[in-house]
Design an enzyme around this catalytic site. Sequence first.
Site, PDB file in Angstrom:
ATOM      1  N   GLU A  42       3.220   4.870  17.317  1.00  0.00           N
ATOM      2  CA  GLU A  42       3.637   3.480  17.537  1.00  0.00           C
ATOM      3  C   GLU A  42       4.144   3.282  18.969  1.00  0.00           C
ATOM      4  OE1 GLU A  42       6.861   0.300  15.588  1.00  0.00           O
ATOM      5  OE2 GLU A  42       7.161   2.453  15.332  1.00  0.00           O
ATOM      6  N   LYS A 111       2.311  -5.724  13.439  1.00  0.00           N
ATOM      7  CA  LYS A 111       3.342  -5.232  12.517  1.00  0.00           C
ATOM      8  C   LYS A 111       4.006  -6.377  11.758  1.00  0.00           C
ATOM      9  CE  LYS A 111       7.302  -2.031  12.553  1.00  0.00           C
ATOM     10  NZ  LYS A 111       8.149  -1.190  13.444  1.00  0.00           N
ATOM     11  N   CYS A 145       5.075   2.034  11.002  1.00  0.00           N
ATOM     12  CA  CYS A 145       6.441   2.507  10.832  1.00  0.00           C
ATOM     13  C   CYS A 145       7.169   1.883   9.628  1.00  0.00           C
ATOM     14  CB  CYS A 145       7.202   2.276  12.139  1.00  0.00           C
ATOM     15  SG  CYS A 145       8.626   3.390  12.377  1.00  0.00           S
TER      16      CYS A 145
END
Length: 259
Positions: A42, A111, A145
């Site tokens: 990431e 995200k 994540c």
Amino acid sequence: MKLTISCLQFDIAYGNPSENFKKAEQLIEQESRKADILLLPELWTTGYDLKNLGSIADEEGRQTKRWLQETAKANRIHIVCGSVAVKKKSGVYNIMYIADKNGHLIKEYSKAHLFQLMDEHLYLSAGSGDGRFELEGMPAAGFICYDIRFPEWIRKHTSEGAGIIFVSAEWPLARLDHWQSLLKARAIENQCFVAACNRSGKDPANEFAGHSTVIDPLGRTLAEAGRGEAVIRAEIDLRDIEKARGQIPVFEDIRKDLY
């Protein structure tokens, strides 16, 4: 059908995109003949230099997309390009790009869940699209994540066919046990492969866990890194997805009348 996945776990140069592009390029060139799919961490171009993203984020993702397409084509390899900070008119986003081995950009996923504990919500805008894509005829999905703490988000994708989930992260060492437990749980409950690439090293505020991993649909670890820089790879057999789902028919037994 069998595929080899490699996770490129490295220490990210804080706030230094040019240095990080060089490092990623070297790692990809070294690994491209050993794998079918490469996965990066990431925010690998900038690290968590959130306060400076307004000046160092990639404008509309132009540099990253151009570099990714050229690199994938030159090395004849599929690349799940971790995620990078991308500046748009509506804000700065944490975006995962995927390119196939012919250099075609086949997906971008922003995200969906921002991690307030690390102030992401103060500097980043949340995405609203899904992470679905397809490689080598296999439905897959990408996540970033904090997304792995939301099993309903993962299940939405696997119930629509995803058999491999790719996770890019900058997961802190303080919660290493959560990283390992959540990834294994996502593999078992969704009866899918999980390939997860975390970063290693430190930045001014955090120490990161590393421990990138590949897990099979029964929750068995096929490969796992330690805390330092490492490249791990694992061969997966896509037939194992249907084998697992045939043994315990979780998706058939979902009570859609209740939830």
